[in-house]
Scaffold this motif. Sequence first.
Motif, PDB file in Angstrom:
ATOM      1  N   VAL A  91     -12.116   9.200  -0.358  1.00 42.65           N
ATOM      2  CA  VAL A  91     -10.698   9.387  -0.055  1.00 42.65           C
ATOM      3  C   VAL A  91      -9.947   9.432  -1.381  1.00 42.65           C
ATOM      4  O   VAL A  91      -9.793   8.401  -2.042  1.00 42.65           O
ATOM      5  CB  VAL A  91     -10.146   8.234   0.815  1.00 42.65           C
ATOM      6  N   PRO A  92      -9.485  10.619  -1.802  1.00 43.63           N
ATOM      7  CA  PRO A  92      -8.704  10.680  -3.034  1.00 43.63           C
ATOM      8  C   PRO A  92      -7.460   9.801  -2.903  1.00 43.63           C
ATOM      9  O   PRO A  92      -6.742   9.891  -1.903  1.00 43.63           O
ATOM     10  CB  PRO A  92      -8.310  12.153  -3.139  1.00 43.63           C
ATOM     11  N   HIS A  93      -7.219   8.960  -3.928  1.00 41.26           N
ATOM     12  CA  HIS A  93      -6.103   8.027  -3.795  1.00 41.26           C
ATOM     13  C   HIS A  93      -5.741   7.390  -5.124  1.00 41.26           C
ATOM     14  O   HIS A  93      -6.543   7.363  -6.050  1.00 41.26           O
ATOM     15  CB  HIS A  93      -6.468   6.899  -2.821  1.00 41.26           C
ATOM     16  N   ILE A  94      -4.524   6.879  -5.144  1.00 38.82           N
ATOM     17  CA  ILE A  94      -4.076   5.952  -6.170  1.00 38.82           C
ATOM     18  C   ILE A  94      -3.899   4.627  -5.452  1.00 38.82           C
ATOM     19  O   ILE A  94      -3.084   4.516  -4.530  1.00 38.82           O
ATOM     20  CB  ILE A  94      -2.759   6.405  -6.822  1.00 38.82           C
ATOM     21  N   GLY A  95      -4.675   3.627  -5.826  1.00 35.51           N
ATOM     22  CA  GLY A  95      -4.580   2.313  -5.200  1.00 35.51           C
ATOM     23  C   GLY A  95      -3.335   1.584  -5.680  1.00 35.51           C
ATOM     24  O   GLY A  95      -3.074   1.531  -6.881  1.00 35.51           O
ATOM     25  N   VAL A  96      -2.558   1.021  -4.731  1.00 34.51           N
ATOM     26  CA  VAL A  96      -1.314   0.351  -5.116  1.00 34.51           C
ATOM     27  C   VAL A  96      -1.183  -1.063  -4.568  1.00 34.51           C
ATOM     28  O   VAL A  96      -0.257  -1.786  -4.942  1.00 34.51           O
ATOM     29  CB  VAL A  96      -0.067   1.180  -4.722  1.00 34.51           C
ATOM     30  N   ALA A  97      -2.071  -1.482  -3.660  1.00 32.87           N
ATOM     31  CA  ALA A  97      -1.961  -2.827  -3.097  1.00 32.87           C
ATOM     32  C   ALA A  97      -3.302  -3.250  -2.528  1.00 32.87           C
ATOM     33  O   ALA A  97      -4.127  -2.411  -2.149  1.00 32.87           O
ATOM     34  CB  ALA A  97      -0.896  -2.881  -2.005  1.00 32.87           C
ATOM     35  N   ASN A  98      -3.487  -4.574  -2.450  1.00 34.87           N
ATOM     36  CA  ASN A  98      -4.672  -5.128  -1.804  1.00 34.87           C
ATOM     37  C   ASN A  98      -4.356  -6.523  -1.310  1.00 34.87           C
ATOM     38  O   ASN A  98      -3.487  -7.207  -1.836  1.00 34.87           O
ATOM     39  CB  ASN A  98      -5.874  -5.123  -2.753  1.00 34.87           C
ATOM     40  N   SER A  99      -5.066  -6.893  -0.247  1.00 32.85           N
ATOM     41  CA  SER A  99      -4.864  -8.210   0.354  1.00 32.85           C
ATOM     42  C   SER A  99      -6.012  -8.477   1.319  1.00 32.85           C
ATOM     43  O   SER A  99      -6.633  -7.553   1.836  1.00 32.85           O
ATOM     44  CB  SER A  99      -3.532  -8.241   1.115  1.00 32.85           C
ATOM     45  N   LYS A 100      -6.251  -9.735   1.587  1.00 30.97           N
ATOM     46  CA  LYS A 100      -7.193 -10.094   2.652  1.00 30.97           C
ATOM     47  C   LYS A 100      -6.497 -10.010   4.012  1.00 30.97           C
ATOM     48  O   LYS A 100      -7.156  -9.995   5.040  1.00 30.97           O
ATOM     49  CB  LYS A 100      -7.746 -11.495   2.410  1.00 30.97           C
ATOM     50  N   ASP A 101      -5.176  -9.903   3.991  1.00 33.22           N
ATOM     51  CA  ASP A 101      -4.363  -9.814   5.203  1.00 33.22           C
ATOM     52  C   ASP A 101      -4.132  -8.344   5.560  1.00 33.22           C
ATOM     53  O   ASP A 101      -3.300  -7.665   4.950  1.00 33.22           O
ATOM     54  CB  ASP A 101      -3.032 -10.536   4.984  1.00 33.22           C
ATOM     55  N   LYS A 102      -4.876  -7.847   6.535  1.00 36.73           N
ATOM     56  CA  LYS A 102      -4.768  -6.436   6.909  1.00 36.73           C
ATOM     57  C   LYS A 102      -3.373  -6.079   7.404  1.00 36.73           C
ATOM     58  O   LYS A 102      -2.901  -4.959   7.217  1.00 36.73           O
ATOM     59  CB  LYS A 102      -5.821  -6.071   7.953  1.00 36.73           C
ATOM     60  N   TRP A 103      -2.690  -7.024   8.031  1.00 39.24           N
ATOM     61  CA  TRP A 103      -1.356  -6.734   8.562  1.00 39.24           C
ATOM     62  C   TRP A 103      -0.324  -6.604   7.447  1.00 39.24           C
ATOM     63  O   TRP A 103       0.632  -5.850   7.575  1.00 39.24           O
ATOM     64  CB  TRP A 103      -0.955  -7.774   9.605  1.00 39.24           C
ATOM     65  N   LYS A 104      -0.529  -7.309   6.363  1.00 41.19           N
ATOM     66  CA  LYS A 104       0.345  -7.126   5.198  1.00 41.19           C
ATOM     67  C   LYS A 104       0.188  -5.703   4.667  1.00 41.19           C
ATOM     68  O   LYS A 104       1.172  -5.017   4.389  1.00 41.19           O
ATOM     69  CB  LYS A 104      -0.001  -8.142   4.103  1.00 41.19           C
ATOM     70  N   CYS A 105      -1.066  -5.251   4.548  1.00 42.04           N
ATOM     71  CA  CYS A 105      -1.314  -3.888   4.079  1.00 42.04           C
ATOM     72  C   CYS A 105      -0.761  -2.862   5.055  1.00 42.04           C
ATOM     73  O   CYS A 105      -0.161  -1.859   4.639  1.00 42.04           O
ATOM     74  CB  CYS A 105      -2.805  -3.672   3.838  1.00 42.04           C
ATOM     75  N   LYS A 106      -0.945  -3.101   6.328  1.00 47.26           N
ATOM     76  CA  LYS A 106      -0.407  -2.178   7.343  1.00 47.26           C
ATOM     77  C   LYS A 106       1.111  -2.072   7.221  1.00 47.26           C
ATOM     78  O   LYS A 106       1.682  -0.979   7.291  1.00 47.26           O
ATOM     79  CB  LYS A 106      -0.807  -2.670   8.739  1.00 47.26           C
ATOM     80  N   LYS A 107       1.776  -3.198   7.011  1.00 40.01           N
ATOM     81  CA  LYS A 107       3.235  -3.202   6.859  1.00 40.01           C
ATOM     82  C   LYS A 107       3.658  -2.396   5.626  1.00 40.01           C
ATOM     83  O   LYS A 107       4.618  -1.620   5.680  1.00 40.01           O
ATOM     84  CB  LYS A 107       3.745  -4.636   6.757  1.00 40.01           C
ATOM     85  N   LEU A 108       2.934  -2.564   4.517  1.00 43.82           N
ATOM     86  CA  LEU A 108       3.250  -1.810   3.303  1.00 43.82           C
ATOM     87  C   LEU A 108       3.056  -0.313   3.503  1.00 43.82           C
ATOM     88  O   LEU A 108       3.868   0.501   3.038  1.00 43.82           O
ATOM     89  CB  LEU A 108       2.391  -2.309   2.136  1.00 43.82           C
ATOM     90  N   VAL A 109       1.997   0.059   4.206  1.00 42.99           N
ATOM     91  CA  VAL A 109       1.746   1.471   4.517  1.00 42.99           C
ATOM     92  C   VAL A 109       2.891   2.029   5.359  1.00 42.99           C
ATOM     93  O   VAL A 109       3.436   3.106   5.073  1.00 42.99           O
ATOM     94  CB  VAL A 109       0.389   1.642   5.239  1.00 42.99           C
ATOM     95  N   ASP A 110       3.259   1.296   6.400  1.00 45.03           N
ATOM     96  CA  ASP A 110       4.334   1.761   7.277  1.00 45.03           C
ATOM     97  C   ASP A 110       5.652   1.898   6.523  1.00 45.03           C
ATOM     98  O   ASP A 110       6.394   2.871   6.720  1.00 45.03           O
ATOM     99  CB  ASP A 110       4.502   0.816   8.465  1.00 45.03           C
ATOM    100  N   GLU A 111       5.942   0.950   5.654  1.00 43.62           N
ATOM    101  CA  GLU A 111       7.189   1.009   4.878  1.00 43.62           C
ATOM    102  C   GLU A 111       7.205   2.231   3.964  1.00 43.62           C
ATOM    103  O   GLU A 111       8.214   2.929   3.860  1.00 43.62           O
ATOM    104  CB  GLU A 111       7.382  -0.269   4.067  1.00 43.62           C
ATOM    105  N   PHE A 112       6.081   2.499   3.298  1.00 43.72           N
ATOM    106  CA  PHE A 112       6.024   3.676   2.428  1.00 43.72           C
ATOM    107  C   PHE A 112       6.200   4.944   3.257  1.00 43.72           C
ATOM    108  O   PHE A 112       6.997   5.819   2.918  1.00 43.72           O
ATOM    109  CB  PHE A 112       4.706   3.742   1.646  1.00 43.72           C
ATOM    110  N   ASN A 113       5.453   5.049   4.346  1.00 42.60           N
ATOM    111  CA  ASN A 113       5.501   6.266   5.148  1.00 42.60           C
ATOM    112  C   ASN A 113       6.858   6.465   5.805  1.00 42.60           C
ATOM    113  O   ASN A 113       7.313   7.598   5.964  1.00 42.60           O
ATOM    114  CB  ASN A 113       4.373   6.262   6.177  1.00 42.60           C
ATOM    115  N   ASP A 114       7.538   5.392   6.174  1.00 39.30           N
ATOM    116  CA  ASP A 114       8.883   5.502   6.752  1.00 39.30           C
ATOM    117  C   ASP A 114       9.934   5.859   5.708  1.00 39.30           C
ATOM    118  O   ASP A 114      11.007   6.363   6.053  1.00 39.30           O
ATOM    119  CB  ASP A 114       9.283   4.190   7.445  1.00 39.30           C
ATOM    120  N   SER A 115       9.644   5.624   4.444  1.00 38.56           N
ATOM    121  CA  SER A 115      10.627   5.875   3.384  1.00 38.56           C
ATOM    122  C   SER A 115      10.773   7.349   3.035  1.00 38.56           C
ATOM    123  O   SER A 115      11.731   7.740   2.379  1.00 38.56           O
ATOM    124  CB  SER A 115      10.238   5.109   2.116  1.00 38.56           C
TER     125      SER A 115
END
Length: 174
Positions: free
Chosen positions: A120-144
């Motif tokens: 998956v071509p990508h620039i990594g910008v975040a990581n966590s053991k909490d999948k819901w934290k990552c999901k929230k960050l993804v949603d915030e970026f995509n909604d922006s």
Amino acid sequence: MAYLVLAYPKLSKEDYTWIQEFRKLHDEQYYEVVEPHFTIVFPTFGKSIDDFIKEVEKQSRDFISFDFTIRCAVINKDSFSDDWHVFLTPDQGHSNVVKLHDKLYSDFLLDTLFLELQFVPHIGVANSKDKWKCKKLVDEFNDSNKIINGRVESIDIVSFEDNKVDHIKKISLV
């Protein structure tokens, strides 16, 4: 020691600053280790540096620099740990990154390609053991509706050991 090939993209000052501020808050693993990048060849062991350089130079010889546009973030589960990641993935330029990755793994490095994971071509910008934290960050970026434009003009051969990246050689794309 592992050898990798990274593409450090040319970004506007605004986009670079945004990515780095985001990473400073959310990329505990790599923010202080490496600049924003696309990984083209993942950590490779058991190859001499001279042979590795020669192969990367040979396989990248006909690749031209390219633009990319990122409009989307995705969540990714790390297959080797309990970590989750947030990746910025390119719309435009996606196929260029994939083709460069595939070309570099086409001959001498083929035996190091881990086919069990989809590239998956990508620039990594975040990581966590909490999948819901990552999901929230993804949603915030995509909604922006944020758009990041950049250009890949070169690739870098680097070594990675003890959580430290050392630059070995830059190869310009024509």
